[in-house]
Design a protein around this motif. Sequence first.
Motif, PDB file in Angstrom:
ATOM      1  N   GLU A 206       0.827  -1.209   0.000  1.00 57.90           N
ATOM      2  CA  GLU A 206       0.000   0.000   0.000  1.00 57.90           C
ATOM      3  C   GLU A 206       0.857   1.253   0.000  1.00 57.90           C
ATOM      4  OE1 GLU A 206      -3.621   1.971   2.659  1.00 57.90           O
ATOM      5  OE2 GLU A 206      -2.670   0.080   3.266  1.00 57.90           O
ATOM      6  N   MET A 207       1.941   1.271   0.785  1.00 55.26           N
ATOM      7  CA  MET A 207       2.820   2.439   0.809  1.00 55.26           C
ATOM      8  C   MET A 207       3.502   2.646  -0.542  1.00 55.26           C
ATOM      9  SD  MET A 207       2.417   3.736   3.785  1.00 55.26           S
ATOM     10  CE  MET A 207       0.720   3.107   3.740  1.00 55.26           C
ATOM     11  N   VAL A 208       3.862   1.555  -1.218  1.00 53.63           N
ATOM     12  CA  VAL A 208       4.463   1.674  -2.550  1.00 53.63           C
ATOM     13  C   VAL A 208       3.449   2.253  -3.542  1.00 53.63           C
ATOM     14  CG1 VAL A 208       5.423   0.369  -4.480  1.00 53.63           C
ATOM     15  CG2 VAL A 208       6.125  -0.176  -2.147  1.00 53.63           C
ATOM     16  N   ALA A 209       2.206   1.778  -3.468  1.00 50.98           N
ATOM     17  CA  ALA A 209       1.175   2.279  -4.382  1.00 50.98           C
ATOM     18  C   ALA A 209       0.884   3.756  -4.145  1.00 50.98           C
ATOM     19  CB  ALA A 209      -0.095   1.450  -4.222  1.00 50.98           C
ATOM     20  N   LEU A 210       1.014   4.206  -2.904  1.00 52.28           N
ATOM     21  CA  LEU A 210       0.727   5.611  -2.572  1.00 52.28           C
ATOM     22  C   LEU A 210       1.969   6.496  -2.657  1.00 52.28           C
ATOM     23  CD1 LEU A 210      -1.622   5.089   0.519  1.00 52.28           C
ATOM     24  CD2 LEU A 210      -2.281   5.677  -1.825  1.00 52.28           C
ATOM     25  N   ASN A 211       3.107   5.914  -3.076  1.00 51.16           N
ATOM     26  CA  ASN A 211       4.375   6.651  -3.181  1.00 51.16           C
ATOM     27  C   ASN A 211       4.793   7.267  -1.843  1.00 51.16           C
ATOM     28  OD1 ASN A 211       4.691   6.171  -6.001  1.00 51.16           O
ATOM     29  ND2 ASN A 211       3.298   7.872  -6.461  1.00 51.16           N
ATOM     30  N   LEU A 212       4.625   6.508  -0.781  1.00 47.30           N
ATOM     31  CA  LEU A 212       4.965   6.987   0.554  1.00 47.30           C
ATOM     32  C   LEU A 212       6.216   6.317   1.125  1.00 47.30           C
ATOM     33  CD1 LEU A 212       1.440   7.224   2.241  1.00 47.30           C
ATOM     34  CD2 LEU A 212       2.832   9.061   1.266  1.00 47.30           C
ATOM     35  N   VAL A 213       6.919   5.533   0.305  1.00 46.18           N
ATOM     36  CA  VAL A 213       8.174   4.939   0.763  1.00 46.18           C
ATOM     37  C   VAL A 213       9.222   6.038   0.912  1.00 46.18           C
ATOM     38  CG1 VAL A 213       9.992   3.276   0.199  1.00 46.18           C
ATOM     39  CG2 VAL A 213       7.612   2.742  -0.322  1.00 46.18           C
ATOM     40  N   ASP A 214      10.020   5.939   1.970  1.00 41.53           N
ATOM     41  CA  ASP A 214      11.051   6.936   2.283  1.00 41.53           C
ATOM     42  C   ASP A 214      10.445   8.306   2.589  1.00 41.53           C
ATOM     43  OD1 ASP A 214      13.319   5.320   2.175  1.00 41.53           O
ATOM     44  OD2 ASP A 214      13.531   5.574   0.014  1.00 41.53           O
ATOM     45  N   THR A 215       9.253   8.305   3.184  1.00 38.95           N
ATOM     46  CA  THR A 215       8.633   9.550   3.641  1.00 38.95           C
ATOM     47  C   THR A 215       8.206   9.388   5.097  1.00 38.95           C
ATOM     48  OG1 THR A 215       6.403   8.883   2.957  1.00 38.95           O
ATOM     49  CG2 THR A 215       7.765  10.027   1.316  1.00 38.95           C
ATOM     50  N   TYR A 216       8.007  10.514   5.756  1.00 42.08           N
ATOM     51  CA  TYR A 216       7.551  10.479   7.144  1.00 42.08           C
ATOM     52  C   TYR A 216       6.184   9.816   7.263  1.00 42.08           C
ATOM     53  CZ  TYR A 216      11.309  13.698   8.465  1.00 42.08           C
ATOM     54  OH  TYR A 216      12.536  14.264   8.718  1.00 42.08           O
ATOM     55  N   TRP A 217       5.275  10.179   6.355  1.00 45.35           N
ATOM     56  CA  TRP A 217       3.920   9.642   6.447  1.00 45.35           C
ATOM     57  C   TRP A 217       3.874   8.153   6.167  1.00 45.35           C
ATOM     58  CZ3 TRP A 217       0.724  12.311   9.072  1.00 45.35           C
ATOM     59  CH2 TRP A 217       0.796  13.701   9.064  1.00 45.35           C
ATOM     60  N   GLY A 218       4.812   7.650   5.387  1.00 47.93           N
ATOM     61  CA  GLY A 218       4.869   6.214   5.176  1.00 47.93           C
ATOM     62  C   GLY A 218       5.204   5.449   6.436  1.00 47.93           C
ATOM     63  N   VAL A 219       5.939   6.086   7.346  1.00 51.63           N
ATOM     64  CA  VAL A 219       6.254   5.472   8.637  1.00 51.63           C
ATOM     65  C   VAL A 219       5.151   5.727   9.655  1.00 51.63           C
ATOM     66  CG1 VAL A 219       7.967   5.332  10.491  1.00 51.63           C
ATOM     67  CG2 VAL A 219       8.711   5.774   8.148  1.00 51.63           C
ATOM     68  N   ILE A 220       4.517   6.895   9.571  1.00 50.72           N
ATOM     69  CA  ILE A 220       3.560   7.306  10.606  1.00 50.72           C
ATOM     70  C   ILE A 220       2.206   6.613  10.446  1.00 50.72           C
ATOM     71  CG2 ILE A 220       2.219   9.269  11.462  1.00 50.72           C
ATOM     72  CD1 ILE A 220       4.653  11.036  10.811  1.00 50.72           C
ATOM     73  N   LEU A 221       1.633   6.671   9.260  1.00 53.72           N
ATOM     74  CA  LEU A 221       0.237   6.261   9.083  1.00 53.72           C
ATOM     75  C   LEU A 221      -0.049   4.822   9.513  1.00 53.72           C
ATOM     76  CD1 LEU A 221      -0.665   8.032   5.709  1.00 53.72           C
ATOM     77  CD2 LEU A 221      -1.305   8.689   8.037  1.00 53.72           C
ATOM     78  N   PRO A 222       0.772   3.819   9.153  1.00 48.98           N
ATOM     79  CA  PRO A 222       0.444   2.455   9.594  1.00 48.98           C
ATOM     80  C   PRO A 222       0.518   2.263  11.104  1.00 48.98           C
ATOM     81  CG  PRO A 222       1.930   2.405   7.713  1.00 48.98           C
ATOM     82  CD  PRO A 222       1.887   3.824   8.191  1.00 48.98           C
ATOM     83  N   GLN A 223       1.160   3.175  11.825  1.00 51.05           N
ATOM     84  CA  GLN A 223       1.278   3.026  13.271  1.00 51.05           C
ATOM     85  C   GLN A 223       0.190   3.767  14.037  1.00 51.05           C
ATOM     86  OE1 GLN A 223       5.567   2.888  14.753  1.00 51.05           O
ATOM     87  NE2 GLN A 223       5.823   4.186  12.956  1.00 51.05           N
ATOM     88  N   VAL A 224      -0.692   4.461  13.317  1.00 51.82           N
ATOM     89  CA  VAL A 224      -1.719   5.268  13.977  1.00 51.82           C
ATOM     90  C   VAL A 224      -2.888   4.412  14.446  1.00 51.82           C
ATOM     91  CG1 VAL A 224      -3.437   7.069  13.558  1.00 51.82           C
ATOM     92  CG2 VAL A 224      -1.073   7.402  12.816  1.00 51.82           C
ATOM     93  N   ALA A 225      -3.251   3.401  13.680  1.00 49.65           N
ATOM     94  CA  ALA A 225      -4.392   2.551  14.038  1.00 49.65           C
ATOM     95  C   ALA A 225      -3.956   1.533  15.090  1.00 49.65           C
ATOM     96  CB  ALA A 225      -4.926   1.840  12.798  1.00 49.65           C
ATOM     97  N   VAL A 226      -4.394   1.759  16.331  1.00 50.74           N
ATOM     98  CA  VAL A 226      -4.004   0.898  17.454  1.00 50.74           C
ATOM     99  C   VAL A 226      -5.281   0.387  18.122  1.00 50.74           C
ATOM    100  CG1 VAL A 226      -2.590   0.691  19.524  1.00 50.74           C
ATOM    101  CG2 VAL A 226      -1.983   2.372  17.763  1.00 50.74           C
ATOM    102  N   PRO A 227      -5.745  -0.802  17.789  1.00 51.86           N
ATOM    103  CA  PRO A 227      -6.998  -1.312  18.375  1.00 51.86           C
ATOM    104  C   PRO A 227      -6.944  -1.433  19.894  1.00 51.86           C
ATOM    105  CG  PRO A 227      -6.350  -2.616  16.461  1.00 51.86           C
ATOM    106  CD  PRO A 227      -5.205  -1.722  16.777  1.00 51.86           C
ATOM    107  N   ALA A 228      -5.792  -1.771  20.451  1.00 51.92           N
ATOM    108  CA  ALA A 228      -5.702  -1.929  21.905  1.00 51.92           C
ATOM    109  C   ALA A 228      -6.009  -0.619  22.617  1.00 51.92           C
ATOM    110  CB  ALA A 228      -4.312  -2.433  22.293  1.00 51.92           C
ATOM    111  N   MET A 229      -5.550   0.495  22.066  1.00 50.87           N
ATOM    112  CA  MET A 229      -5.817   1.793  22.689  1.00 50.87           C
ATOM    113  C   MET A 229      -7.294   2.149  22.585  1.00 50.87           C
ATOM    114  SD  MET A 229      -2.964   2.494  23.936  1.00 50.87           S
ATOM    115  CE  MET A 229      -1.221   2.139  23.745  1.00 50.87           C
ATOM    116  N   VAL A 230      -7.946   1.778  21.493  1.00 52.59           N
ATOM    117  CA  VAL A 230      -9.392   2.010  21.372  1.00 52.59           C
ATOM    118  C   VAL A 230     -10.133   1.239  22.454  1.00 52.59           C
ATOM    119  CG1 VAL A 230     -11.401   1.747  19.879  1.00 52.59           C
ATOM    120  CG2 VAL A 230      -9.211   2.454  18.904  1.00 52.59           C
ATOM    121  N   PHE A 231      -9.744  -0.002  22.670  1.00 51.48           N
ATOM    122  CA  PHE A 231     -10.388  -0.818  23.695  1.00 51.48           C
ATOM    123  C   PHE A 231     -10.202  -0.211  25.085  1.00 51.48           C
ATOM    124  CE2 PHE A 231      -9.852  -4.253  26.852  1.00 51.48           C
ATOM    125  CZ  PHE A 231     -11.140  -4.745  26.856  1.00 51.48           C
TER     126      PHE A 231
END
Length: 294
Positions: A147-172
């Motif tokens: 997905e990051m390759v398709a969105l051209n987010l490799v080697d970018t800050y958002w490519g590292v940040i976005l997949p780490q934002v969704a945390v189900p344990a914190m929602v619970f």
Amino acid sequence: MTVVRNVIRPGGDEDDGGRRARWTRGRVALLICSLVLAVLWVLPLAWALATSLKPEDETTDTGLNWIGSRITFDAYRQVWESGDLTRWMFNTAYIASMTTLLTVVLTAMAAYGFSRTEFRGRKVLYGLVLAGIMVPPQVLIAPLFAEMVALNLVDTYWGVILPQVAVPAMVFILVKFFEGLPRELEEAAYVDGAGRWRVFWQIVVPLSRPVLAAVAIFTFIQTWNNFLWPFLVTTDPNAMTLPVGLVNVQSTYGVRYAQVMASVIIGGLPLLIVFVFFQRQIVRGVAHTGIAGQ
């Protein structure tokens, strides 16, 4: 209350004047256990610090010598000169801060929606979120990278940040906390004409500061220490985080134990500082959220 107090603190724990003894057997036992755990935690850190201050040729000695023939900071100097640590620290701090901010905001809004609103498919959607807790993060690496390759987010800050934002344990955790808040305060605000958005930001969020602080601190620490995902999604040295950059430096120059330990100290020192300044919020957040056993 007298019976409960006598059960918790028997008469043998009081001195002749009827006052409570300062040290009881239970407190002494807890103190000894705490000291043992503290020593077990500090010993590896102390050994790493001592090894990083040794000359490189003395780090492989078989004897348990804490201090070498001389104290030297050559390992720290070599690690600092062989990599762009200033850039890596900035990248890590920026990524950890943005990930923490987005995680706290998004998980708080999602948890409030699950705990206070009724809509069709709510239980199914919440069940899917909880199912995410049981999925190992390593399973999602391949599709996330694609997905990051398709969105051209490799080697970018958002490519590292976005997949780490969704945390189900914190929602619970936040859902359980919001369910314990008194609804009367929100209902009174609705009667006064406040909307749901205003109630959330002006009533629910201030009441949830301890749990939000705990979520923020734990997210920041986890993001700072994360190695696998930044290692996969960053190839440009200017976009690397501190753990990834330090490992690349070590692999380039081979295994040098003094430099390895110096890298460990450099990478962990910011987290130690965070814990020293925010340990009260961490303890308070654990107590409020039930992370320890709810």
